[in-house]
Write an enzyme that holds these catalytic residues in place. Structure first.
Site, PDB file in Angstrom:
ATOM      1  N   HIS A  81      -4.839  19.687 -10.464  1.00 54.69           N
ATOM      2  CA  HIS A  81      -5.624  19.608 -11.701  1.00 54.69           C
ATOM      3  C   HIS A  81      -6.468  20.860 -11.958  1.00 54.69           C
ATOM      4  O   HIS A  81      -7.038  21.008 -13.037  1.00 54.69           O
ATOM      5  CB  HIS A  81      -6.504  18.345 -11.713  1.00 54.69           C
ATOM      6  CG  HIS A  81      -7.725  18.397 -10.857  1.00 54.69           C
ATOM      7  ND1 HIS A  81      -7.798  17.805  -9.618  1.00 54.69           N
ATOM      8  CD2 HIS A  81      -8.939  18.959 -11.068  1.00 54.69           C
ATOM      9  CE1 HIS A  81      -9.003  17.996  -9.106  1.00 54.69           C
ATOM     10  NE2 HIS A  81      -9.718  18.697  -9.972  1.00 54.69           N
ATOM     11  N   ASP A 125      -1.936  15.312  -6.339  1.00 52.77           N
ATOM     12  CA  ASP A 125      -2.844  16.335  -6.846  1.00 52.77           C
ATOM     13  C   ASP A 125      -2.864  17.534  -5.902  1.00 52.77           C
ATOM     14  O   ASP A 125      -3.882  17.866  -5.299  1.00 52.77           O
ATOM     15  CB  ASP A 125      -4.245  15.743  -7.020  1.00 52.77           C
ATOM     16  CG  ASP A 125      -5.169  16.635  -7.824  1.00 52.77           C
ATOM     17  OD1 ASP A 125      -4.695  17.642  -8.373  1.00 52.77           O
ATOM     18  OD2 ASP A 125      -6.373  16.317  -7.903  1.00 52.77           O
ATOM     19  N   GLN A 214     -17.960  18.289  -8.889  1.00 53.70           N
ATOM     20  CA  GLN A 214     -17.320  19.256  -9.758  1.00 53.70           C
ATOM     21  C   GLN A 214     -17.589  20.674  -9.255  1.00 53.70           C
ATOM     22  O   GLN A 214     -18.693  21.008  -8.864  1.00 53.70           O
ATOM     23  CB  GLN A 214     -17.806  19.113 -11.204  1.00 53.70           C
ATOM     24  CG  GLN A 214     -17.041  18.070 -11.999  1.00 53.70           C
ATOM     25  CD  GLN A 214     -17.223  16.681 -11.450  1.00 53.70           C
ATOM     26  OE1 GLN A 214     -18.322  16.292 -11.080  1.00 53.70           O
ATOM     27  NE2 GLN A 214     -16.146  15.925 -11.403  1.00 53.70           N
ATOM     28  N   GLY A 215     -16.564  21.502  -9.278  1.00 51.34           N
ATOM     29  CA  GLY A 215     -16.639  22.839  -8.723  1.00 51.34           C
ATOM     30  C   GLY A 215     -16.047  22.924  -7.334  1.00 51.34           C
ATOM     31  O   GLY A 215     -15.709  23.998  -6.865  1.00 51.34           O
ATOM     32  N   ASP A 216     -15.904  21.774  -6.666  1.00 52.25           N
ATOM     33  CA  ASP A 216     -15.327  21.744  -5.331  1.00 52.25           C
ATOM     34  C   ASP A 216     -13.838  21.412  -5.348  1.00 52.25           C
ATOM     35  O   ASP A 216     -13.178  21.491  -4.306  1.00 52.25           O
ATOM     36  CB  ASP A 216     -16.046  20.704  -4.464  1.00 52.25           C
ATOM     37  CG  ASP A 216     -17.488  21.075  -4.192  1.00 52.25           C
ATOM     38  OD1 ASP A 216     -17.759  22.274  -4.026  1.00 52.25           O
ATOM     39  OD2 ASP A 216     -18.342  20.178  -4.186  1.00 52.25           O
ATOM     40  N   SER A 217     -13.306  21.024  -6.499  1.00 57.53           N
ATOM     41  CA  SER A 217     -11.901  20.646  -6.595  1.00 57.53           C
ATOM     42  C   SER A 217     -10.987  21.662  -5.922  1.00 57.53           C
ATOM     43  O   SER A 217     -11.192  22.871  -6.029  1.00 57.53           O
ATOM     44  CB  SER A 217     -11.488  20.533  -8.061  1.00 57.53           C
ATOM     45  OG  SER A 217     -11.812  19.286  -8.593  1.00 57.53           O
TER      46      SER A 217
END
Length: 262
Positions: A81, A125, A214-217
């Site tokens: 993603h 993912d 968020q930002g660690d994906s």
């Protein structure tokens, strides 16, 4: 889907992934929350395989977008993603604890492989990126290949860059231990969100307080010196009763290995 939205943990241009009953995935824009909640400072000197995946379309000066893991000198593994933007807009950064500082190694991306089942069915993912400039001489992280490693009580550590809720440290590499809670727990709390027991890992704290965000994906969840999971999604960040969900590397290890060695 009923209840809260299933929020993918891509960076500041975050995407909300809604798993419908048929398994289809939709998207919508989300505001930028903060990564690695409740963690401590980490060092890329000690974890050289941790990669920041920046993007020129990021609204923050550092370019922060997602995380990744160096698994071969010219290959990094991240979340599917994270790969919504043109290939030319991504830059991999190695060895930089604070993204607004210089130093370390950088490389553009020459090719992108995204699991073809991602978006068609729940899970999957995962993505493999080929570096234009290999990070030679840098330690890589092996893949976990045993699904038996995903057992309740295991103590993996997740790594990532970004702001925190408490002190607003920006773009700083951080880490936090997130215990595996088990497929039964996430199967119950995420019953309507499409949690995949044979392709995802449920890790965090039932009481909340510590989590990836968020930002660690795409960043690494590490257990026993192996890439155990990939930061994928959750409901909110560090909320009680809503642990983080990670792509289970062992489930996809054979496919990933084929792409890594291609």
């Amino acid at each position: 889907m009923t209840g809260k939205l299933k929020l993918a943990r891509a960076a500041f241009a975050a995407v909300i992934l809604v798993a419908a009953s048929a398994g289809a995935v939709g998207t919508a824009q989300a505001k930028p929350p903060a990564p690695i909640v409740g963690g401590t400072a980490a060092s890329t000197a000690q974890t050289p395989w941790a990669i920041a995946l920046n993007n020129s379309g990021s609204p923050v000066p550092s370019g922060q977008w997602c995380g990744a893991t160096l698994v071969k000198a010219n290959k990094i593994v991240t979340a599917a993603h994270c790969m919504d933007e043109p290939r030319s807009t991504y830059t991999a950064i190695q060895g930089r604890d604070k993204l607004t500082n210089g130093g370390g190694k950088t490389s553009k991306i020459s090719s992108i492989w995204v699991d073809p089942d991602y978006g068609a069915v729940p899970g999957h993912d995962v993505a493999v990126l080929t570096l234009t400039t290999p990070f030679t001489g840098i330690a890589t992280l092996p893949l976990e290949t045993s699904t038996a490693a995903d057992k309740a009580g295991a103590q993996p550590t997740v790594y990532g860059w970004g702001d925190t809720f408490d002190d607003r440290i920006q773009n700083q590499f951080r880490k936090v231990v997130v215990p595996v809670l088990g497929d039964t727990y996430c199967g119950d709390v995420y019953a309507s969100e499409g949690y995949v027991a044979n392709g995802e890992i449920c890790a965090g704290y039932k009481q909340g307080g510590k989590d990836s965000c968020q930002g660690d994906s795409g960043g690494p969840l590490v257990l026993n010196g192996r890439l155990f999971g990939i930061v994928s999604w959750g409901i909110g960040c560090a909320e009680a009763g809503h642990p983080g969900v990670y792509a289970e590397v062992a489930t996809y290890s054979a496919t990933l290995a084929t792409e890594i060695n291609s």
